[in-house]
Design a protein around this motif. Structure first.
Motif, PDB file in Angstrom:
ATOM      1  N   PHE A  57       0.843  -1.203   0.000  1.00  0.00           N
ATOM      2  CA  PHE A  57       0.000   0.000   0.000  1.00  0.00           C
ATOM      3  C   PHE A  57       0.872   1.245   0.000  1.00  0.00           C
TER       4      PHE A  57
ATOM      5  N   ALA B 152      -7.244   0.013   4.948  1.00  0.00           N
ATOM      6  CA  ALA B 152      -6.837  -1.343   4.602  1.00  0.00           C
ATOM      7  C   ALA B 152      -7.422  -2.287   5.637  1.00  0.00           C
TER       8      ALA B 152
ATOM      9  N   ILE C 203      -3.599  -8.179   3.677  1.00  0.00           N
ATOM     10  CA  ILE C 203      -4.539  -7.103   3.394  1.00  0.00           C
ATOM     11  C   ILE C 203      -5.569  -7.660   2.427  1.00  0.00           C
TER      12      ILE C 203
ATOM     13  N   LEU D  76      -8.595  -2.929   0.276  1.00  0.00           N
ATOM     14  CA  LEU D  76      -7.956  -1.628   0.367  1.00  0.00           C
ATOM     15  C   LEU D  76      -8.858  -0.688  -0.411  1.00  0.00           C
TER      16      LEU D  76
END
Ligand code: SF4
Lengths: 326, 611
Positions: B313, B503, B510, B513
């Motif tokens: 991310f 997230a 994850i 998101l």
């Protein structure tokens, strides 16, 4: 499965420890001053003779070579022969050196096997006596922290701690043995000879056991499940007996393990005072006579006992509290 | 008229203080509870609700004292007959508390202890019957393979599982009253939702009356027919649940309802528009971390706990980025990686153009200044013997910034900014409230003028009012200093309020998101939906937990099964989910989810996370 992997791991560790002990003792004995051959042969023996004997016995080889030779024997269960003690048992001082009688020297293993059971018996009796004294005191102290049982435990503990064992031993001999003739004290001819020294040892150990118990019981009694038990419908006595004491027992068990090992390692002072023919007395004499094989043998065998006791204690602890993981 | 099951009249409880004086804890508590009804008891921490719950099970101990009033069971006074009261405990009156992990003896199996309890209160039951009943009930609370679990020890149970077992323990004697004191408090939301549902089912089935105590109004409202509001030791309001929520009378209740965060109303913060060229402030790519834990039952084996699995991310300047997930999802491990407390096994973390792994020496010093962590626990994170001013000043001293005078001035400034009174500068932290302590933590972190502040559950231990104040403070500081925030939290309501991009983590991964609005109103991953369905709220639910989550708990992070990690609890799971692992798939240019059901947008632009 768990037990097997545990045993395998711990025994392996144990061997490493014993090996290290063996190596340390062996090398230390050979670097500290004091020549065993001189002691064996007597002060008047000529230097050349001493050198000759020492070379014959391999004492002039490099330490590592000596150690390798020794270790190879030990692995086969042969701890060698005492330098000074004849096979017939009687302890000798620095007897005159006589080459012909070398074969008659006592086997280290035999010497240890003769004395170890006595020390074992002494240690076990002492531990039991100490438990008898400290269980009620310690548990009561832990159940009522700050109240009179707690204080009683504390005071008695402090008194016990401040009694030196040689003093207590001598006083008890004089009083119970010499004056009142209730119990025999010197030497060993049967179980009755174990009682007095065991009692002295018990008094010596009890304060630690009382303290450990008081603390661990008091601690467990603070746990949420102790308070929650009666709310769930259990009687208080049940909660204390079945749950509280069980949880409090692990620290005591650990302490017992340590104390028992120490007792086996030889209770030098007490055995000396009571002339109790155990490992302690054997050790003292061996050291005084620079009896290398005997010292080494005792050290290795007691460290093996130490390792085994520790394994047993930890195994026992995991069955009491399955969360523990050694 | 028949006497009610439980009648409390004018109950007073006092706390004996060291000084010999007493402080009132409960005053003049009166209520009745008819059989088979569920009464909710709500109040802030310190309102006395746990004391009241304990009074109902004769568990008032030193230094608390009952100084007046009566508690009656079917019209018979219990306080005058403590022995009789004691006999009712565990048999007719059962109690489940908020400490599932500590309630049973750790050295004996769960099953043995449940049986022990049943045999204690009903000595005429045979052991065989007791065991059968316990196993049946363990199955009824949906503990998987109950006859095996019966022989396991408490430490082998997870928190949720233990709470289920304790419900069995409470209900096995067919009590007429169950006192449930903060039962869901230590649990994760999805687990708590299941426990609540279970309690509803079981108490209905066994016709048990319930006193349900909690500090969370939405939780209580979910289960109780009627609510009592406790405030500073007194009952200030009693109404049927619906009515209380829609028409609170007492000012305290009104305030309580007023400050509840909402999830489905209003809008969460939107993402800032950004050009294609902006560099992210923090960029995490393919970051993984596996911990080795020694295997219990083997000679030299290790278990591999995959704490973080291929995280990707980006966080841009001025963003409020949220990482949410339940306990054990890996969010704390992620925090440790981001703050360089530990290196990741694989992957890169780039902060401010610098690779965290390769920078050292003075670059690292600088980086530490620019990236600050504000910790969770306001009580243990402050050294008790340093004055507050010195605590806040410490980072400056460590980094050797400014002279003594200059630093002192800066400390004053920062204290003013976070709303700490300047007179506190030479005080010790002992007297501070939780909110103030948290402010000290924030001040200490921001005195170095960092670019990124990582908030690890920073607000979890604060009550609503304090939380709101601190969130407003954060917002102001952001506007003034241009801070970027990374919130790591399990609290979805808080995240909904402040985070623009979120997230969702599950088992180290994850799984989704997305931007705030999209995540809450159109979640792409079934787990996100399950999480949202479980959040306690007074609002009308968008998702029902029954539809979104299968019974059970997250699998252990050791030796994860192949395929989707959510497959064991996912209502929409199908064959492929158990064999193949779904990667993050783009749903639109900005939003991604790791589920086979995600349909990529028609123009499937290959985008990286958050770009
Ligand atoms: S991949 Fe399958 S199991 Fe996983 S979340 Fe999607 S539907 Fe559920």
């Amino acid at each position: 499965m768990f037990v097997l992997s545990f045993l395998a791991r711990r025994l392996l560790q144990g061997f490493v420890i014993i090996f290290l002990v063996m190596f340390l003792i062996f090398t230390l004995l050979r670097v500290v001053p004091g020549d065993p051959v001189r002691l064996m042969a007597g002060g008047m023996a000529p230097e050349a003779l001493i050198e000759q004997i020492a070379t014959q016995m391999g004492l002039r080889d490099p330490i590592l070579v000596q150690f390798g030779r020794y270790a190879a024997h030990v692995v086969q269960g042969d701890f060698g022969q005492s330098f000074v003690r004849p096979a017939d048992g009687a302890a000798t001082g620095g007897a005159a050196f006589n080459d012909a009688s070398r074969s008659e020297r006592a086997e280290v293993l035999t010497l240890v096997a003769q004395t170890a059971p006595r020390t074992f018996q002494l240690a076990l009796t002492a531990i039991l006596m100490a438990l008898l004294i400290s269980l009620p005191l310690g548990v009561a102290g832990g159940l009522y922290p700050g109240r009179w049982p707690d204080r009683l435990a504390l005071y008695l503990g402090s008194i016990f701690v401040s009694l030196p064992n040689f003093w207590l031993g001598i006083v008890l001999i004089l009083l119970l043995s010499v004056k009142l003739a209730w119990l025999p004290a010197i030497g060993y001819q049967g179980f009755a000879w174990t009682i007095l020294p065991a009692f002295v040892l018990a008094i010596e150990m009890a304060p630690f056991m009382i303290r450990t118990l008081t603390v661990s019981v008091a601690q467990v009694m603070q746990e949420y499940f102790i308070a929650a038990g009666p709310v769930r419908g259990l009687s208080r006595s049940r909660v204390v007996l079945r749950h509280g004491l069980k949880n409090a027992s692990v620290p005591l068990l650990n302490l017992l393990g340590v104390q028992f090992s120490m007792l086996l390692g030889g209770v030098l002072v007490v055995e000396y005072i009571f002339d109790y023919p155990g490992l302690g007395l054997l050790t003292i004499n061996a050291v005084l006579q620079r009896d290398f094989p005997l010292i080494q043998g005792i050290a290795i065998i007691t460290s093996a006992a130490f390792v085994l006791i520790n394994i047993a204690v930890d195994l026992l602890a995991t069955t009491i509290d399955p969360r523990l993981d050694y | 008229m028949e006497a009610p099951l439980l009648g409390v009249q004018g109950l007073n409880v006092d706390l004996a203080l060291q000084s010999g004086r007493t402080r009132p804890i409960l005053r003049d508590i009166s209520f009745e509870l008819p059989a088979k009804r569920t009464l909710g008891l709500i109040g802030a921490s310190g309102a006395g609700k746990t004391v009241l719950a304990k009074a109902l099970v004769n568990w008032i101990e030193q230094p608390l004292h009952i100084t007046g009033g009566t508690i009656a069971w079917r019209g018979k006074d219990l306080l005058g007959d403590r022995q009789g009261f004691g006999r009712l405990r565990g048999s007719k009156i059962a109690y489940v508390g908020g400490n599932p992990a500590g309630t049973l003896d750790p050295t004996q199996t769960v099953g043995a202890q449940i049986v022990e309890k049943l045999l204690s209160v009903q000595p005429r039951t045979s052991r065989r019957e007791a065991i059968e009943k316990a196993v049946d009930l363990l199955a009824a609370v949906r503990i998987p393979s109950p006859s095996q679990r019966f022989h396991e020890y408490p430490y082998q149970y997870s928190g949720g599982m233990m709470q289920r077992a304790l419900i069995v323990d409470a209900l096995i004697s067919d009590p007429e009253l169950l006192v449930a004191d903060n039962v869901t408090q230590p649990l994760d939301v999805t687990v708590a939702a299941q426990i609540l549902k279970l309690m509803r089912e079981l108490t209905e089935r066994f016709a048990t009356a319930v006193v349900f105590v909690s500090s969370s109004l939405p939780v209580v409202a979910d289960i109780a027919d009627e609510l009592l509001v406790l405030h500073e030791g007194r009952i200030v309001e009693r109404q049927a649940t619906r009515r209380l929520v829609s028409h609170p009378i007492h000012a305290y209740t009104q305030a309580l309802i007023g400050e509840l965060p909402t999830i489905w109303q209003g809008h969460g913060p939107a993402e800032r528009p950004r050009g294609q060229t902006t560099e992210p402030l923090l960029s995490v790519s393919e970051v993984s971390k596996t911990y080795k834990v020694r295997k219990r039952d083997s000679f030299a084996g290790y278990n591999h706990v995959q704490a973080v699995r291929r995280a990707n991310f980006d966080i841009f300047k001025g963003d409020n980025f949220g990482v949410v997930g339940e306990s054990g999802c890996g969010k704390s491990s992620l925090m440790r990686l981001l703050t360089r407390l530990e290196p990741p096994d694989t992957g890169r973390i780039v902060f401010d153009g610098q690779d965290l792994a390769t920078c050292g020496g003075s670059a690292l010093q600088k980086l530490r200044r620019r990236l600050q962590l504000v910790l969770q626990d306001p009580f243990s994170s402050l050294p008790p013997r340093s004055p507050i001013g010195a605590i806040i000043e410490e980072p400056l001293r460590i980094h050797g910034l400014g002279g003594a005078k200059e630093r002192r001035r800066q400390v004053r400034d920062v204290m003013g900014e976070v709303g700490l009174d300047a007179t506190l500068i030479d005080e010790l932290p002992a007297g501070l409230s939780a909110g103030q302590r948290q402010r000290v933590n924030v001040a200490r972190a921001m005195i170095l003028e960092p670019a990124l502040l990582i908030m690890d559950e920073t607000l979890s231990s604060l009550d609503q009012t304090e939380q709101t104040k601190l969130l407003n403070l954060f917002e102001r500081l952001q506007a003034q200093h241009g801070f970027t925030y990374l919130f790591i939290s399990h609290d979805l309501a808080m995240v909904r309020r402040v985070c623009s991009r979120i997230a969702v983590m599950y088992l180290g991964e994850i799984v989704e998101l997305a931007a705030n609005e999209r995540l809450f109103f159109d979640p792409g991953h079934p787990y996100t939906k399950a999480l949202l369905s479980a959040v306690p709220t007074l609002e009308e639910r968008r998702y029902r937990p029954e539809d979104c989550l299968l019974e059970g708990e997250p699998p252990s992070p050791i030796d994860l099964p192949p395929g989707c990690s959510f497959a064991s609890r996912c209502p929409s799971a199908f064959d492929r989910c158990r064999s193949q692992h779904p990667g993050l798939t783009a749903r639109s240019s900005h939003d991604l989810a790791a589920c086979f059901l995600v349909e990529p947008p028609r123009v499937a632009a290959r985008e990286t996370a958050g770009a």
